[in-house]
Design a protein around this motif. Structure first.
Motif, PDB file in Angstrom:
ATOM      1  N   ARG A 119       0.830  -1.202   0.000  1.00  0.00           N
ATOM      2  CA  ARG A 119       0.000   0.000   0.000  1.00  0.00           C
ATOM      3  C   ARG A 119       0.871   1.263   0.000  1.00  0.00           C
ATOM      4  O   ARG A 119       0.606   2.220  -0.725  1.00  0.00           O
ATOM      5  CB  ARG A 119      -0.922  -0.021   1.229  1.00  0.00           C
ATOM      6  N   ALA A 169       2.319   1.819  -3.385  1.00  0.00           N
ATOM      7  CA  ALA A 169       1.340   2.196  -4.410  1.00  0.00           C
ATOM      8  C   ALA A 169       0.829   3.621  -4.233  1.00  0.00           C
ATOM      9  O   ALA A 169       0.678   4.360  -5.220  1.00  0.00           O
ATOM     10  CB  ALA A 169       0.171   1.209  -4.395  1.00  0.00           C
ATOM     11  N   THR A 170       0.531   4.006  -2.986  1.00  0.00           N
ATOM     12  CA  THR A 170      -0.091   5.324  -2.768  1.00  0.00           C
ATOM     13  C   THR A 170       0.521   6.020  -1.553  1.00  0.00           C
ATOM     14  O   THR A 170      -0.149   6.240  -0.540  1.00  0.00           O
ATOM     15  CB  THR A 170      -1.612   5.181  -2.569  1.00  0.00           C
ATOM     16  N   ASP A 182       1.252   9.040  -0.913  1.00  0.00           N
ATOM     17  CA  ASP A 182       0.743  10.368  -0.580  1.00  0.00           C
ATOM     18  C   ASP A 182      -0.748  10.380  -0.261  1.00  0.00           C
ATOM     19  O   ASP A 182      -1.305  11.431   0.053  1.00  0.00           O
ATOM     20  CB  ASP A 182       1.013  11.339  -1.734  1.00  0.00           C
ATOM     21  N   ARG A 183      -1.392   9.234  -0.343  1.00  0.00           N
ATOM     22  CA  ARG A 183      -2.824   9.178  -0.042  1.00  0.00           C
ATOM     23  C   ARG A 183      -3.024   9.203   1.470  1.00  0.00           C
ATOM     24  O   ARG A 183      -2.256   8.587   2.210  1.00  0.00           O
ATOM     25  CB  ARG A 183      -3.445   7.907  -0.627  1.00  0.00           C
ATOM     26  N   THR A 232      -0.342  10.491   5.995  1.00  0.00           N
ATOM     27  CA  THR A 232      -0.367   9.741   4.741  1.00  0.00           C
ATOM     28  C   THR A 232       0.180   8.328   4.954  1.00  0.00           C
ATOM     29  O   THR A 232       0.788   8.027   5.990  1.00  0.00           O
ATOM     30  CB  THR A 232       0.476  10.436   3.666  1.00  0.00           C
ATOM     31  N   TRP A 233       0.010   7.493   3.937  1.00  0.00           N
ATOM     32  CA  TRP A 233       0.578   6.138   4.022  1.00  0.00           C
ATOM     33  C   TRP A 233       2.097   6.204   4.085  1.00  0.00           C
ATOM     34  O   TRP A 233       2.743   5.426   4.797  1.00  0.00           O
ATOM     35  CB  TRP A 233       0.121   5.290   2.831  1.00  0.00           C
ATOM     36  N   GLU A 269     -13.689   1.753  -2.051  1.00  0.00           N
ATOM     37  CA  GLU A 269     -12.522   2.627  -2.197  1.00  0.00           C
ATOM     38  C   GLU A 269     -12.789   4.059  -1.746  1.00  0.00           C
ATOM     39  O   GLU A 269     -11.852   4.801  -1.466  1.00  0.00           O
ATOM     40  CB  GLU A 269     -12.050   2.627  -3.659  1.00  0.00           C
ATOM     41  N   GLY A 284      -6.658   0.888   1.086  1.00  0.00           N
ATOM     42  CA  GLY A 284      -6.024   2.197   1.094  1.00  0.00           C
ATOM     43  C   GLY A 284      -6.953   3.332   1.456  1.00  0.00           C
ATOM     44  O   GLY A 284      -6.737   4.481   1.043  1.00  0.00           O
TER      45      GLY A 284
END
Length: 632
Positions: A22, A25-26, A28-29, A56-57, A242, A268
């Motif tokens: 995770r 992949a993301t 900054d999410r 963030t992640w 999601e 996520g």
């Protein structure tokens, strides 16, 4: 291959694997939201003011890897236990993920657990390190130091300015552990990645101790695959999407809260974390979640609060609320019946018109209280009264009942989205099987089932068959569409002296549906010639009633034990009895002077009633309901 089946069968070995994927992949999410105090020196800040921050992640990964590396630097090895004794907060989530990413296993400890039982859990689990929330949790453990020879490290989330010294135990702040981890990673930059890649799906991930009603709690061994399965099943079943924002306040020391962290990592989504129960109502409009899980008691309290407020306003507003409540239930029942028949939730035109009016007058305010965006609430750990479920469904707050146990890493069944059926716990999650034994007991089999009780092979053999079927101890049934209905706990069912079986949970649930003032009820009658009940009242609901009925100025205890309240509750008992078989009816009842609580050992941390404890505590009151009386 079907996408749902593929998601289940191709799940990774652990949530630690999911976490690193995770982050990659993301990064900054948004991952987590959490409350922090506002700087009291800042302009316009009020005492006790808070603000919500976002992590963030990628930001979470920095801290998780530092925690994992700090544990590895301290000599913690794969599958060795690291305990967490804290309320639900961001640091709990980060510490647990850090433990998993180090390849170690988390021992979950309720912060309300007393020193003696905490020492037992740490000793039985063989925990080598502990994350303690604050000075109080630290003192509790250090006070039992002589019984914890394996404990060598304690890390404190909210560390006092001066940490105490203890012989044989190193005490650190969380910040210091993370600093040590950062230093370790400079010399071993890929240490955490290698530790995660080495995790086997059958490797121990978590020990959660069941809060038994008698004797010492049992440690439930949940491996990494249990949580990886839960993540996949939550997504495959449609429980999470999601676009969800999850509000997480349930105890993370309990399996229900812990499992909610798994699916969020794989999908996520952002999770808002704050375990303070007294802040739930305040937080909902701030967080504006789309998804939340809770025990039935929370929904009951919300309903009682809404009803009490309407009753206090009186006159036309109360009449409108009562009318709208009836419309909500009728609408929910009609739409559910239509779904079963036709696959759509169409309702008769006249009822739909009434519902539209009630929605403008009442239901929108209820949805706003939940934040205004709630897509679904998951209810578990005990039965939700159907009338309360229908009320919220009709008001547009969909409560999907689910079912599971500590021994099944929580979720085993859940109501499926729009096709939910109030009064059931839904259908099995993908990958889980359900079977009903000859005596009516529910049996479960699937990847989420525990691998046994820690250090208790004989107790394990009593409930876990060699072919993987787990005996839940619950009585239930499965209908033709696969929906599971729980009727009672096998050990809670009793037989009257007249030979009639009574399922107390069923009677108790019905009473909660007819009495808006009840907090807890315990139906009694094993070996007796009739049933009685101990009743406690919701203070926030009964006190406004008392003030408007000549009892103003009296304490909560005085109100509960008054003749006026006994008469009030008696009216609701009569309504209850009107819908029961003769041998189920409650002939006598006692309203207790206080509510049941965790502090007195009467409720588990997940708010289940410990029946033996309550019956011992109030043995005299119970006997008084039978002395010199005959069955009516």
């Amino acid at each position: 291959m079907d996408p749902t089946q593929s998601l289940i069968e191709n799940r990774p070995a652990s949530v630690a694997h999911l976490f690193l994927s995770r982050v990659e992949a993301t990064p900054d999410r948004p991952a987590y939201r959490y409350p922090v105090p506002v700087d009291e020196q800042a302009a316009d800040s009020a005492p006790g003011a808070e603000q919500w921050r976002t992590m963030t992640w990628g930001g979470a990964a920095v801290r998780v890897k530092a925690i994992a590396a700090g544990l590895m630097a301290a000599g913690i090895l794969p599958e060795e236990r690291v305990a967490i004794s804290s309320s639900t907060r961001l640091e709990w989530v980060l510490a647990d993920m850090g433990v998993m990413c180090a390849g170690a296993a988390t021992t979950a400890v309720y912060p309300s657990t007393n020193g003696d039982e905490t020492a037992y859990i740490l000793s039985d689990s063989g925990s080598r390190a502990l994350f303690a929330e604050d000075g109080a949790q630290l003192a509790k453990v250090l006070g039992q130091r002589d019984h914890l020879p394996e404990l060598g490290l304690v890390v404190v989330f909210d560390a006092p300015s001066e940490l105490p010294e203890a012989e044989g135990v190193e005490v650190l702040s969380l910040a210091e552990l993370e600093r040590r981890g950062e230093v370790y990673l400079k010399d071993h930059p890929d240490a955490v990645d290698k530790a995660v890649q080495a995790i086997d799906r059958e490797q121990l991930a978590t020990l959660i101790y069941t809060s038994g009603t008698t004797g010492r709690p049992k440690g439930v061994r949940l491996v990494h695959d249990c949580w990886a399965y839960q993540a996949a099943a939550q997504i495959a079943s449609g429980l999470l999407t999601e676009d969800d924002v999850q509000f997480l306040w349930l105890p993370l020391s309990h399996v229900f809260g812990k499992t909610l962290t798994s699916g969020a990592v794989q999908l996520g989504i952002v999770t808002a974390v704050d375990g303070r129960v007294d802040r739930i109502i305040h937080n909902l409009p701030l967080v504006r979640p789309t998804y939340m899980a809770a025990a039935p008691r929370i929904f009951e309290k919300v309903y009682n609060g809404i009803a009490a407020k309407a009753r206090a306003e009186g006159g036309a507003k109360y009449r409108i609320f009562r009318w709208a409540s009836g419309v909500a239930r009728a609408y929910a029942k009609a739409s559910e019946e239509a779904m079963v028949r036709t696959g759509t939730r169409s309702v008769p035109f006249a009822l739909a018109a009434q519902h539209a009016v009630a929605d403008r007058l009442v239901y929108t305010k209820i949805r706003d209280a939940f934040g205004g965006r709630m897509r679904a609430c998951i209810s578990g750990s005990a039965a939700l009264a159907p009338d309360i479920g229908y009320f919220f469904a009709g008001a547009g707050v969909h409560i999907l009942e689910g079912y599971g146990l500590t021994e099944t890493s929580a979720g085993s069944t859940c109501n499926p989205g729009e096709n939910y059926r109030v009064g059931t716990v839904g259908t099995p999650l993908p990958g889980t099987e359900v079977r009903i034994a000859e005596d009516g007991e529910i049996l479960l089999r699937g990847p989420g089932v525990m691998r046994g009780y820690h250090n208790l092979p004989e107790r394990t053999a009593e409930v876990l068959e060699s072919d993987g079927w787990f005996h839940t101890g619950d009585i239930g049934e499965v209908d033709g569409d696969g929906f599971v209905r729980i009727t009672d706990r096998k050990k809670d069912m009793f037989k009257t002296s007249g030979g009639k079986y009574v399922a107390p949970t069923e009677v108790e649930g019905r009473f909660k549906a007819v009495c808006p003032f009840v907090s807890n009820i315990l139906v009694i009658g094993n070996g007796r010639n009739y049933c009685t009940a101990l009743v406690t009242l919701d203070e926030t609901a009964i006190m406004p009633w008392a003030a408007s009925h000549g009892l103003g100025g009296r304490s909560y205890a005085e109100v509960c034990t008054s003749s006026e309240v006994h008469e009030l509750v008696g009216g609701f008992v009569e309504k209850l009895n009107a819908g029961l078989q003769r041998w189920q009816t409650v002939k006598r009842f006692t309203v207790l002077p206080r509510d049941l609580d965790i502090e007195h050992g009467e409720l588990t941390p997940s708010l289940k009633v410990k029946r033996p404890v309550v019956e011992r505590e109030y043995a005299d009151a119970i006997e008084a309901m039978y002395d010199g009386a005959r069955e009516a």
